[in-house]
Design an enzyme around this catalytic site. Structure first.
Site, short mmCIF file in Angstrom:
data_model
loop_
_atom_site.label_atom_id
_atom_site.label_comp_id
_atom_site.label_asym_id
_atom_site.label_seq_id
_atom_site.Cartn_x
_atom_site.Cartn_y
_atom_site.Cartn_z
N LYS A 35 0.83 -1.19 -0.02
CA LYS A 35 -0.02 -0.22 -0.21
C LYS A 35 0.77 1.27 0.22
O LYS A 35 1.87 1.01 0.35
CB LYS A 35 -0.82 -0.07 1.20
CG LYS A 35 -0.14 -0.13 2.62
CD LYS A 35 -0.90 -0.45 3.91
CE LYS A 35 -0.20 -0.47 4.90
NZ LYS A 35 -0.91 -1.11 6.12
N ARG A 135 -10.03 -0.18 15.36
CA ARG A 135 -9.99 0.65 14.29
C ARG A 135 -11.18 0.29 13.60
O ARG A 135 -12.22 1.01 13.29
CB ARG A 135 -8.74 0.42 13.57
CG ARG A 135 -8.39 1.48 12.41
CD ARG A 135 -7.03 1.46 12.14
NE ARG A 135 -6.52 -0.06 11.66
CZ ARG A 135 -5.13 -0.04 10.80
NH1 ARG A 135 -4.46 0.86 10.87
NH2 ARG A 135 -4.87 -1.34 10.70
N HIS A 163 -5.66 -7.19 13.77
CA HIS A 163 -4.55 -6.53 13.49
C HIS A 163 -3.74 -6.32 15.07
O HIS A 163 -4.80 -5.89 16.07
CB HIS A 163 -4.74 -5.17 12.85
CG HIS A 163 -3.45 -4.43 12.40
ND1 HIS A 163 -2.58 -5.31 11.70
CD2 HIS A 163 -2.95 -3.14 12.69
CE1 HIS A 163 -1.52 -4.19 11.29
NE2 HIS A 163 -1.71 -3.05 12.29
N ARG A 220 1.60 -10.77 7.51
CA ARG A 220 1.38 -9.57 6.67
C ARG A 220 2.55 -8.47 6.98
O ARG A 220 2.14 -7.41 7.37
CB ARG A 220 0.09 -8.98 6.90
CG ARG A 220 -1.12 -9.80 6.86
CD ARG A 220 -2.25 -8.98 7.00
NE ARG A 220 -2.44 -8.15 8.28
CZ ARG A 220 -3.11 -8.48 9.40
NH1 ARG A 220 -3.64 -9.79 9.56
NH2 ARG A 220 -2.88 -7.65 10.34
N TYR A 264 14.71 31.47 5.01
CA TYR A 264 13.64 32.14 5.56
C TYR A 264 13.69 32.08 7.05
O TYR A 264 14.09 31.41 7.69
CB TYR A 264 12.42 31.19 5.23
CG TYR A 264 11.98 31.34 4.04
CD1 TYR A 264 11.54 32.53 3.17
CD2 TYR A 264 11.67 29.96 3.20
CE1 TYR A 264 10.97 32.64 2.13
CE2 TYR A 264 11.04 30.34 1.85
CZ TYR A 264 11.02 31.42 1.18
OH TYR A 264 10.43 31.44 0.09
N CYS A 311 13.17 24.76 2.48
CA CYS A 311 11.99 25.61 1.83
C CYS A 311 11.37 24.46 1.04
O CYS A 311 11.54 23.20 0.96
CB CYS A 311 12.72 26.42 0.79
SG CYS A 311 14.11 27.58 1.35
N ASP A 313 11.24 23.97 -2.28
CA ASP A 313 12.06 23.42 -3.27
C ASP A 313 13.42 23.37 -2.98
O ASP A 313 14.28 23.14 -4.18
CB ASP A 313 11.80 24.37 -4.57
CG ASP A 313 10.34 24.56 -4.92
OD1 ASP A 313 9.55 23.50 -4.68
OD2 ASP A 313 9.80 25.61 -5.07
C1 LIG Z 1 0.02 -1.93 6.58
C2 LIG Z 1 -0.88 -3.13 7.31
C3 LIG Z 1 0.07 -4.22 7.64
C4 LIG Z 1 1.83 -4.05 7.47
O1 LIG Z 1 2.07 -3.53 8.55
P1 LIG Z 1 3.80 -3.39 8.88
O2 LIG Z 1 3.82 -2.65 10.45
O3 LIG Z 1 4.09 -2.18 8.08
O4 LIG Z 1 4.34 -4.63 8.78
C5 LIG Z 1 -0.37 -5.27 7.93
N1 LIG Z 1 -1.73 -5.31 8.08
C6 LIG Z 1 -2.48 -4.57 7.94
C7 LIG Z 1 -4.01 -4.76 8.14
C8 LIG Z 1 -2.02 -3.21 7.35
O5 LIG Z 1 -2.97 -2.24 7.27
#
Ligand SMILES: *Cc1c(COP(=O)(O)O)cnc(C)c1O
Length: 372
Positions: A35, A135, A163, A220, A264, A311, A313
């Site tokens: 992602k 969440r 998660h 994951r 700046y 800045c 750029d």
């Molecule tokens: C982004 C995400 C991960 C990966 O998490 P990391 O901490 O980058 O390993 C795993 N599971 C879900 C649901 C996520 O949104």
């Protein structure tokens, strides 16, 4: 190279990081989180590498356009959209592109099922359970009923997941154990109600590194495949190599006299005559303004502090009185030069954030390369 500020994705290092994940988790399936443009590393080149070399079994995205970008690039691996299915347009796009959606409650299940019936698609979904992150996800006690509802609606329940909220720090171990227990109970209830689910998954990078009890059928990993540990305190059970370097060139070089100010707000004053080098990179490139007067860059293997405010750029650095820097010389913002290295963690700590955000911030206008 029309624009000399370049982010280079080190595909060879990402390969080795993923090989480290495979070695650690044995025969479990691996979903690589790609992602946010692969955490700023380029979702397409990273996913192509993963598919070509069999480094993971699934790809994880947050949004439908991210999934479609991968399909349009010819990626055929299974893709899970980790955030919940949201709206008919997205659901229909997912069905057409064979992207697996996440369901979290009765309405999302019914909506995906209705779209699948309308379009005569087979739809597979994963059910997300909230075991303590608060969440998204179903309450654990509702999980079995929702799994049955998927079956009755004609959806293929390919997975059940949750998660972890504090798996990255040892101080979170008790809560992580509680989440693992809740997840175990919920998946047992689901399996008692309707039989086995192919993929039960709970662990992100921190779980891979520090919590084998959270591995179940699939893990994951995200940040670790790009070379950073989730937290400085996470156990370093897999050796990781950096996935990204970021360089630019010196665009202007001059001597500034003692007492003169730079940039700046005049927040930096020369204590002695010195060489100020200007770089054609700024917060418009994702090089955070929070690095003003705090960050450093590498030139010719030497560390040089940022002078004044970053800045949009451009950024000025103090190369010291005896500097021998010419316009066009290479400057490292992130990565290694000689014996010196600037890591995503170093930049993150200076910015008061985490390495995830540092690489995600690298902007679209930065030139892109990949190497092995
Ligand atoms: C982004 C995400 C991960 C990966 O998490 P990391 O901490 O980058 O390993 C795993 N599971 C879900 C649901 C996520 O949104």
């Amino acid at each position: 190279m029309i624009y000399p500020t370049v982010a280079t994705t080190h595909l060879g290092n990402i390969r080795r990081n993923l090989e480290g994940v495979r070695r650690r988790v044995g025969d479990r399936a691996v979903l690589a989180a790609v992602k946010a443009n692969g955490y700023g590393h380029g979702a397409v080149p990273v996913s192509r590498l993963i598919e070509r070399e069999g480094l993971a079994d699934w790809l994880g995205v947050a949004t439908m356009p991210e999934a479609l970008e991968l399909r349009q690039a010819g990626i055929g691996l299974p893709i899970l959209k980790l955030s919940q299915a949201l709206g008919d347009e997205e659901i229909e796009a997912a069905l057409r592109a064979d992207v697996t959606l996440t369901v979290v409650d009765g309405p999302t299940i019914d909506q995906v099922a209705a779209a699948a019936r309308r379009r005569r698609y087979e739809a597979a979904v994963h059910l997300k359970i909230d075991t303590g992150m608060r969440r998204i996800g179903a309450e654990p006690e509702d999980a079995a009923a929702l799994a049955l509802r998927c079956d009755e609606a004609g959806l293929t329940l390919g997975g059940v997941f949750s998660h972890l909220a504090v798996s990255d720090v040892p101080a979170g171990n008790d809560f992580t154990a509680e989440q693992v227990a809740r997840f175990t109970r919920a998946t047992e209830e689901i399996e008692a109600a309707r039989g086995p689910v192919e993929l039960r998954h709970l662990a992100a990078s921190a779980g891979v590194l520090a919590h084998p009890e959270a591995w179940f059928d699939m893990v994951r990993p995200g940040i670790m495949i790009y070379g950073s540990y989730p937290d400085a305190q996470t156990e370093k059970t897999v050796r990781l190599r950096p996935g990204l370097s970021w360089t630019t060139v010196a665009s202007f070089v001059k001597t500034v006299r003692a007492g003169e100010t730079v940039g700046y707000g005049r927040t930096w004053t020369a204590e002695r005559d010195t060489t100020i080098v200007t770089l054609p990179v700024g917060y418009g490139d994702g090089y955070s303004r929070l690095l003003s007067n705090r960050g450093r860059v590498l030139i010719g293997g030497r560390s040089c502090p940022i002078a004044g405010r970053v800045c949009m750029d451009q950024t000025m650095i103090d190369a010291g009185p005896d500097a021998d820097v010419r316009v066009g010389d290479r400057v490292t913002l992130l990565g290694r030069d000689g014996d010196e290295e600037i890591t995503a963690l170093e930049l993150a700590e200076l910015m008061g954030t985490i390495p995830y955000e540092v690489t995600c911030l690298v902007a679209g206008r930065v030139s892109r390369r990949a190497d092995d």
